[in-house]
Design a protein around this motif. Structure first.
Motif, PDB file in Angstrom:
ATOM      1  N   ASP A  70      10.088   4.146 -13.548  1.00  0.00           N
ATOM      2  CA  ASP A  70       9.042   3.195 -13.932  1.00  0.00           C
ATOM      3  C   ASP A  70       9.347   1.776 -13.472  1.00  0.00           C
ATOM      4  N   ALA A  71      10.623   1.439 -13.393  1.00  0.00           N
ATOM      5  CA  ALA A  71      11.016   0.073 -13.025  1.00  0.00           C
ATOM      6  C   ALA A  71      10.521  -0.297 -11.634  1.00  0.00           C
ATOM      7  N   TRP A  72      10.505   0.673 -10.720  1.00  0.00           N
ATOM      8  CA  TRP A  72      10.019   0.389  -9.366  1.00  0.00           C
ATOM      9  C   TRP A  72       8.565  -0.086  -9.419  1.00  0.00           C
ATOM     10  N   PHE A  73       7.747   0.639 -10.157  1.00  0.00           N
ATOM     11  CA  PHE A  73       6.332   0.298 -10.255  1.00  0.00           C
ATOM     12  C   PHE A  73       6.145  -1.088 -10.863  1.00  0.00           C
ATOM     13  N   ILE A  74       6.910  -1.414 -11.872  1.00  0.00           N
ATOM     14  CA  ILE A  74       6.816  -2.720 -12.537  1.00  0.00           C
ATOM     15  C   ILE A  74       7.184  -3.847 -11.581  1.00  0.00           C
ATOM     16  N   VAL A  75       8.281  -3.671 -10.828  1.00  0.00           N
ATOM     17  CA  VAL A  75       8.720  -4.698  -9.871  1.00  0.00           C
ATOM     18  C   VAL A  75       7.684  -4.879  -8.768  1.00  0.00           C
ATOM     19  N   PHE A  76       7.186  -3.762  -8.231  1.00  0.00           N
ATOM     20  CA  PHE A  76       6.153  -3.846  -7.187  1.00  0.00           C
ATOM     21  C   PHE A  76       4.916  -4.578  -7.698  1.00  0.00           C
ATOM     22  N   MET A  77       4.512  -4.282  -8.921  1.00  0.00           N
ATOM     23  CA  MET A  77       3.308  -4.879  -9.484  1.00  0.00           C
ATOM     24  C   MET A  77       3.463  -6.384  -9.646  1.00  0.00           C
ATOM     25  N   VAL A 111       0.832  -1.213   0.000  1.00  0.00           N
ATOM     26  CA  VAL A 111       0.000   0.000   0.000  1.00  0.00           C
ATOM     27  C   VAL A 111       0.864   1.260   0.000  1.00  0.00           C
ATOM     28  N   PRO A 112       1.770   1.427   0.983  1.00  0.00           N
ATOM     29  CA  PRO A 112       2.626   2.629   0.917  1.00  0.00           C
ATOM     30  C   PRO A 112       3.597   2.620  -0.259  1.00  0.00           C
ATOM     31  N   LEU A 113       4.036   1.425  -0.695  1.00  0.00           N
ATOM     32  CA  LEU A 113       4.965   1.374  -1.827  1.00  0.00           C
ATOM     33  C   LEU A 113       4.330   1.970  -3.088  1.00  0.00           C
ATOM     34  N   PHE A 114       3.097   1.581  -3.371  1.00  0.00           N
ATOM     35  CA  PHE A 114       2.409   2.136  -4.539  1.00  0.00           C
ATOM     36  C   PHE A 114       2.064   3.617  -4.346  1.00  0.00           C
ATOM     37  N   MET A 115       1.720   3.986  -3.119  1.00  0.00           N
ATOM     38  CA  MET A 115       1.411   5.396  -2.856  1.00  0.00           C
ATOM     39  C   MET A 115       2.613   6.298  -3.122  1.00  0.00           C
ATOM     40  N   LEU A 116       3.822   5.761  -2.889  1.00  0.00           N
ATOM     41  CA  LEU A 116       5.038   6.548  -3.054  1.00  0.00           C
ATOM     42  C   LEU A 116       5.592   6.478  -4.469  1.00  0.00           C
ATOM     43  N   CYS A 117       4.878   5.754  -5.360  1.00  0.00           N
ATOM     44  CA  CYS A 117       5.218   5.818  -6.782  1.00  0.00           C
ATOM     45  C   CYS A 117       4.645   7.117  -7.356  1.00  0.00           C
ATOM     46  N   LEU A 167       1.534  13.129  -0.233  1.00  0.00           N
ATOM     47  CA  LEU A 167       2.777  12.370  -0.123  1.00  0.00           C
ATOM     48  C   LEU A 167       3.772  12.750  -1.214  1.00  0.00           C
ATOM     49  N   PRO A 168       5.073  12.609  -0.905  1.00  0.00           N
ATOM     50  CA  PRO A 168       6.087  12.849  -1.935  1.00  0.00           C
ATOM     51  C   PRO A 168       6.218  11.643  -2.861  1.00  0.00           C
ATOM     52  N   VAL A 169       6.819  11.837  -4.010  1.00  0.00           N
ATOM     53  CA  VAL A 169       7.133  10.730  -4.919  1.00  0.00           C
ATOM     54  C   VAL A 169       8.524  10.218  -4.560  1.00  0.00           C
ATOM     55  N   PHE A 170       8.595   8.998  -4.063  1.00  0.00           N
ATOM     56  CA  PHE A 170       9.879   8.434  -3.646  1.00  0.00           C
ATOM     57  C   PHE A 170      10.425   7.460  -4.695  1.00  0.00           C
ATOM     58  N   PHE A 171       9.532   6.657  -5.274  1.00  0.00           N
ATOM     59  CA  PHE A 171       9.942   5.680  -6.296  1.00  0.00           C
ATOM     60  C   PHE A 171       9.586   6.256  -7.668  1.00  0.00           C
TER      61      PHE A 171
END
Length: 387
Positions: free
Chosen positions: A324-331, A303-309, A317-321
């Motif tokens: 695009d690769a972060w979002f793909i790996v999380f998904m 939940v917080p990982l996607f919120m910080l994308c 919230l700030p954008v931390f990730f």
């Protein structure tokens, strides 16, 4: 384990019957007490008619036809289904398992209240709103009748003292509903905001009743709650939050056009399908392992990982990730873990009970899966609003 074999440790069974008694009449009392909210949604200036006159001031009070007839029609739509389904339950109790009747009724009532809370935020013309409200009242009283009859039948297998907490819980239902409405009004919020909090409170009580019934029978509650939690987190985040993630490396062109269809929807469904399919050849950890619920609870980190994308637009919230690769790996991990762990729970659930209870256990697992979907849909508003 049969109901009459339950041991009442520290009056736990007594308290559970009290909560279940509260749950039988609470839905109707919540609808009845919220009359002020419902009638406010039925005011239609184009169809006003004079209903009564204030003798002292000589001023007319104007109400639309739907507003004027609301309480009468509401009572009729409540009492007739209550009578019909109370009679019907005397036939159903021999053909439909008790667990399914109780859990199914509580589940339907919960979904109705979730829908009612969501509709607070949706504009609707008076007539469709009136019609939908009456349908919901019919539904909650129909299933409330089945729940009440099943609960008293269950209490009949126990000593007579266990009927008292049911009656006491039912008696508290009206008081609790009225007190909740007073608190909602006292909050100073506008009537729609107060109504939203009011109906969410009802949802919380119904969930407590569901949890109490699960604890009463000592079912496969760990796995049932696990699969519920799995889909609560999944639907709470996907697609409400994930669909608004924007590419940070695309500068127009095809990648920006295909980013969400591919990296969000296609990648989720492929990974989820892979996770579900893997259980055909691998079922680790085993059905008695505590690692399955632990891993499912750990999924809350998504939940917080996607919120910080790079979710856009965003206010808090700030954008931390950023990449695009972060979002793909999380998904990939998010979807795969959902498919694999949820499938394990659904497979193991019926195996945790005796063979003659396996069918009921499967139905209960399916209910908790649906409950997770409903809870996730409700939480998605919160998760997206926090970004």
């Amino acid at each position: 384990m049969e109901v009459h074999e339950l041991k009442d440790i520290n009056n736990g069974v007594w308290f559970i019957f009290f909560i279940l008694g509260l749950g039988t009449l609470l839905p109707w009392n919540f609808f009845m007490t919220a009359t002020m909210y419902f009638t406010s949604r039925l005011r239609d200036p184009s169809q006003m008619e004079a209903i009564s006159v204030n003798v002292t001031s000589g001023e007319w009070h104007h109400r639309s036809l739907l507003e004027a007839k609301f309480n009468n029609v509401m009572t009729l739509c409540a009492m007739l289904p209550l009578l019909a389904f109370t009679c019907l339950n005397s036939i159903l109790h021999q053909r439909i398992p008790q667990n399914f009747r109780v859990m199914g009724s509580l589940g339907v009532i919960l979904v109705v209240f979730l829908l009612t809370a969501i509709l607070v935020k949706i504009e609707m013309a008076p007539l469709p709103f009136f019609t939908l409200t009456m349908i919901k009242i019919i539904i909650i009283n129909s299933f409330g009748a089945i729940l009440q009859g099943s609960l008293f039948g269950m209490a009949g297998l126990l000593p007579t003292k266990y009927t008292t907490p049911i009656m006491s819980g039912q008696g508290l239902a009206g008081t609790f509903a009225a007190f909740s409405m007073i608190c909602a009004i006292a909050s100073g919020s506008e009537i729609n905001d107060a109504a939203f909090g009011y109906f969410i409170t009802a949802c919380a009580v119904i969930i407590l009743a569901i949890m109490s019934y699960v604890a009463l029978h000592k079912l496969i509650w760990v796995l049932a709650l696990s699969v519920c939690f799995a889909f609560t987190i999944t639907i709470g985040t996907f697609p409400a939050v994930t669909v608004d993630v924007k590419s940070t490396i695309a500068d127009g062109g095809a990648w920006e056009l295909y980013y969400i269809p591919v990296c969000c929807f296609l990648l989720f469904n492929l990974s989820d399908w892979a996770g579900r399919s893997l259980t055909a050849v691998c079922m680790w950890p085993g059905k008695d392992s505590k690692l399955v619920p632990i891993l499912l609870v750990a999924r809350v980190i998504f939940v917080p990982l996607f919120m910080l994308c790079n979710v856009q637009p965003r206010l808090n919230l700030p954008v931390f990730f950023k990449h695009d690769a972060w979002f793909i790996v999380f998904m990939i991990f998010f979807a795969f873990s959902n498919g694999y762990l949820a499938s394990l729970c659904m497979c193991f659930g019926p195996k945790k009970v005796s063979p003659h209870e396996a069918e009921t256990a499967g139905a209960i697992m399916a209910f908790f899966l649906s409950l997770g979907l409903a809870l996730g849909a409700s939480l998605s508003f919160l998760f997206r609003g926090l970004v």
